[in-house]
Write an enzyme that holds these catalytic residues in place. Structure first.
Site, PDB file in Angstrom:
ATOM      1  N   GLU A 168       0.808  -1.236   0.000  1.00 26.04           N
ATOM      2  CA  GLU A 168       0.000   0.000   0.000  1.00 26.04           C
ATOM      3  C   GLU A 168       0.836   1.280   0.000  1.00 26.04           C
ATOM      4  O   GLU A 168       0.620   2.175   0.814  1.00 26.04           O
ATOM      5  CB  GLU A 168      -0.965  -0.005   1.203  1.00 26.04           C
ATOM      6  CG  GLU A 168      -1.904  -1.198   1.193  1.00 26.04           C
ATOM      7  CD  GLU A 168      -2.770  -1.306   2.436  1.00 26.04           C
ATOM      8  OE1 GLU A 168      -2.738  -0.391   3.276  1.00 26.04           O
ATOM      9  OE2 GLU A 168      -3.476  -2.326   2.566  1.00 26.04           O
ATOM     10  N   HIS A 247     -10.729  -6.045  -1.939  1.00 24.18           N
ATOM     11  CA  HIS A 247     -11.769  -5.826  -0.926  1.00 24.18           C
ATOM     12  C   HIS A 247     -12.929  -5.102  -1.610  1.00 24.18           C
ATOM     13  O   HIS A 247     -12.777  -3.945  -2.018  1.00 24.18           O
ATOM     14  CB  HIS A 247     -11.234  -4.949   0.211  1.00 24.18           C
ATOM     15  CG  HIS A 247     -10.126  -5.590   0.997  1.00 24.18           C
ATOM     16  ND1 HIS A 247     -10.326  -6.694   1.790  1.00 24.18           N
ATOM     17  CD2 HIS A 247      -8.813  -5.276   1.121  1.00 24.18           C
ATOM     18  CE1 HIS A 247      -9.183  -7.040   2.372  1.00 24.18           C
ATOM     19  NE2 HIS A 247      -8.246  -6.196   1.973  1.00 24.18           N
ATOM     20  N   GLU A 276      -6.380 -10.643  -0.788  1.00 21.71           N
ATOM     21  CA  GLU A 276      -7.165 -10.373   0.433  1.00 21.71           C
ATOM     22  C   GLU A 276      -8.652 -10.327   0.094  1.00 21.71           C
ATOM     23  O   GLU A 276      -9.401  -9.491   0.614  1.00 21.71           O
ATOM     24  CB  GLU A 276      -6.718  -9.041   1.054  1.00 21.71           C
ATOM     25  CG  GLU A 276      -5.239  -8.995   1.394  1.00 21.71           C
ATOM     26  CD  GLU A 276      -4.807  -7.702   2.065  1.00 21.71           C
ATOM     27  OE1 GLU A 276      -5.669  -6.943   2.553  1.00 21.71           O
ATOM     28  OE2 GLU A 276      -3.589  -7.451   2.110  1.00 21.71           O
TER      29      GLU A 276
END
Ligand code: G3I
Length: 453
Positions: A168, A247, A276
């Site tokens: 990130e 996500h 994820e």
């Protein structure tokens, strides 16, 4: 898993893998399998993914590994794990230079014992950093970053299939710029390259990934990551894979160009991984989104595996959005069936989610302790549905003895004590709570509680 014992552990892990493979006919540890082409459709996520040359993993929390339903589901369905929090900087190096691998080791050992591969998450991230990192000047921060990467990767050398080396590092929105962080602000743009070069030197056999969110479709942020990966490949900076966190929820749905975006990164000569995955929702709509994501990965040759970010809904970081494949009772949801069918190449419509049973209750405990005695107050809170009865199971520290209780009935005086509702407080409306209490001698602080309704 210190260096002197590494070879022994790795050898025994490899031996266990051979046995596991002989039993299942599947190769999971590298994420690559040889296909017979005529294999019958497998019946678990991991085995079905393995038949398609991929892994199917889950984020795992060490503190759930004592729960049998959790472990059974993990062991049955998944062939890869990612520690959800246990390999983050604050978990491993809370004090500078002092490493605590205990919880991360528990997960790695569990995975190795079952022939599962492990994704390492994550070495350099702006969140979950201990306070001391932010206080370092540039030269000390560079040393600390490289020492952290090297120490952690050497500890797990041979144990980790892929590492999220940097996580990130880019901003959301349209700037395509790097995110402010101690690393970015003090070391400049070169910190990512330096982290990857350090990682390659520490464990030359681990795959090195850049991992991010909101990069799942083509947009300014994914374009910036794409440019970085492209530049790394052109200049020989070591990078093997890009992780797409994935996500999703109604505000951030599965993008229509998801597959195309995975493919353009794969075309740069890196593997892509869905790292994820969670998708808020329920029933057919959620199932269809999961199917879309699974089929996208299967359509991209270099998409080597999918990891969902948790096992049952209630342990998700977005629990209220019920974003996972198993409900709170570990029942398979429609989304599960959609993923399994997609992995097996089938088009069958998934059945509905299991009938809702509500999400039970949660309980918290507070203890007022004095010399030689205590009062405990337990709050029982209903989930998203009303409940009509409840049982709160309190585990007391040894030596604590209950002498009285109120607003509940009690099964024992010490050890593990079950409190059930009294006649007047069994019914609790959705989201509301009731309280009961107990008094005792000895030390009651440190008691823990679970709730069932
Ligand atoms: O364990 C402590 C507990 O002792 C304490 O009482 C409690 C009070 O706050 O905190 C507990 O730690 C929490 C931890 O999760 C374990 O539950 C942290 O506060 C909380 O910040 C942490 O959240 C995690 C989050 O990353 C931040 O690290 C989530 O579980 C985890 O799912 C989430 O995962 C991230 C990925 O690493 C990166 N991509 C996004 C993803 C979702 O946010």
């Amino acid at each position: 898993m210190s260096t002197p014992t590494l070879r022994t552990i790795f050898a025994s892990r490899a031996a266990r893998k051979v046995l596991a493979l002989a039993a299942t006919g599947a190769v999971v540890a590298t994420g690559v399998v040889a296909l017979s082409g005529t294999a019958a459709a497998a019946t678990t996520l991991g085995a079905s993914a393995a038949e398609r040359g991929r892994y199917f993993g889950a984020a795992v929390a060490a503190n759930h590994l004592g729960e049998s339903a959790y472990v059974n589901t993990l062991n049955t369905e998944f062939n890869s794990v990612t520690p959800e929090n246990e390999m983050k900087w604050d978990a491993l190096e809370w004090s500078q230079g002092s490493f605590n691998f205990a919880n991360a080791d528990r997960i790695v050992n569990h995975a190795q014992g079952r022939g599962m591969s492990v994704r390492g998450h994550t070495l350099v991230w702006h969140q979950q950093l201990p306070g001391w990192v932010g206080g370092l000047a540039a030269a000390q921060l560079r040393t600390a970053m490289n020492n952290h990467i090297t120490t952690v990767m050497r500890h797990y050398q041979g144990d980790i299939h892929s590492w999220d080396v940097v996580n990130e590092a880019f901003q959301d929105g349209n700037s395509g710029a790097r995110r402010s962080s101690p690393f970015q602000d003090k070391l400049g743009n070169g910190f990512i390259e330096e982290a990857f070069r350090t990682a390659r030197a520490a464990d030359p056999n681990a795959k090195l990934c850049y991992n991010d969110y909101n990069t799942d479709g083509q947009n300014a942020k994914s374009n910036a990551v794409y440019a970085m990966v492209s530049d790394f490949k052109a200049r020989g900076v070591p990078i093997d894979c890009v992780g797409f966190q994935s996500h999703f929820n109604p505000q951030s749905p599965v993008p229509s160009d998801y597959r195309a975006n995975l493919q353009r990164f794969a075309n740069l000569g890196v593997d892509v991984q869905i790292t994820e995955l969670d998708i808020e929702g329920s029933g057919t709509a959620q199932a269809n989104n999961y199917r879309t994501v699974t089929e996208a990965c299967l359509a991209v040759t270099r998409c080597t595996g999918i990891t969902v970010w948790g096992i049952p809904d209630h342990y998700s970081w977005r629990a209220s959005g019920t974003p996972l494949l198993f409900d709170r009772n570990y029942q398979k949801k429609a989304a599960y069936t959609a993923v399994l069918n997609a992995l097996n190449g089938g088009q069958t419509d998934p059945p509905d989610d299991p009938p809702p049973t509500g999400d039970g209750c949660t309980a918290t405990i507070s203890t007022n302790q004095w010399q030689g005695g205590f009062v405990g107050t337990v709050r029982v809170t209903a989930g998203s549905a009303a409940i009509t009865s409840w049982t709160a199971t309190v585990t007391l520290p040894s030596g604590a003895t209950i002498v009285g209780n109120w607003n509940s009935t009690r099964s024992a005086n010490s050890g593990t004590v079950r409190f059930t509702n009294a006649t007047h407080n069994g019914a609790v409306a959705a989201g509301q709570f009731t309280e009961f209490g107990y008094q005792g001698t000895g030390t009651g602080s440190g008691a823990t509680v679970t709730c069932a309704a």
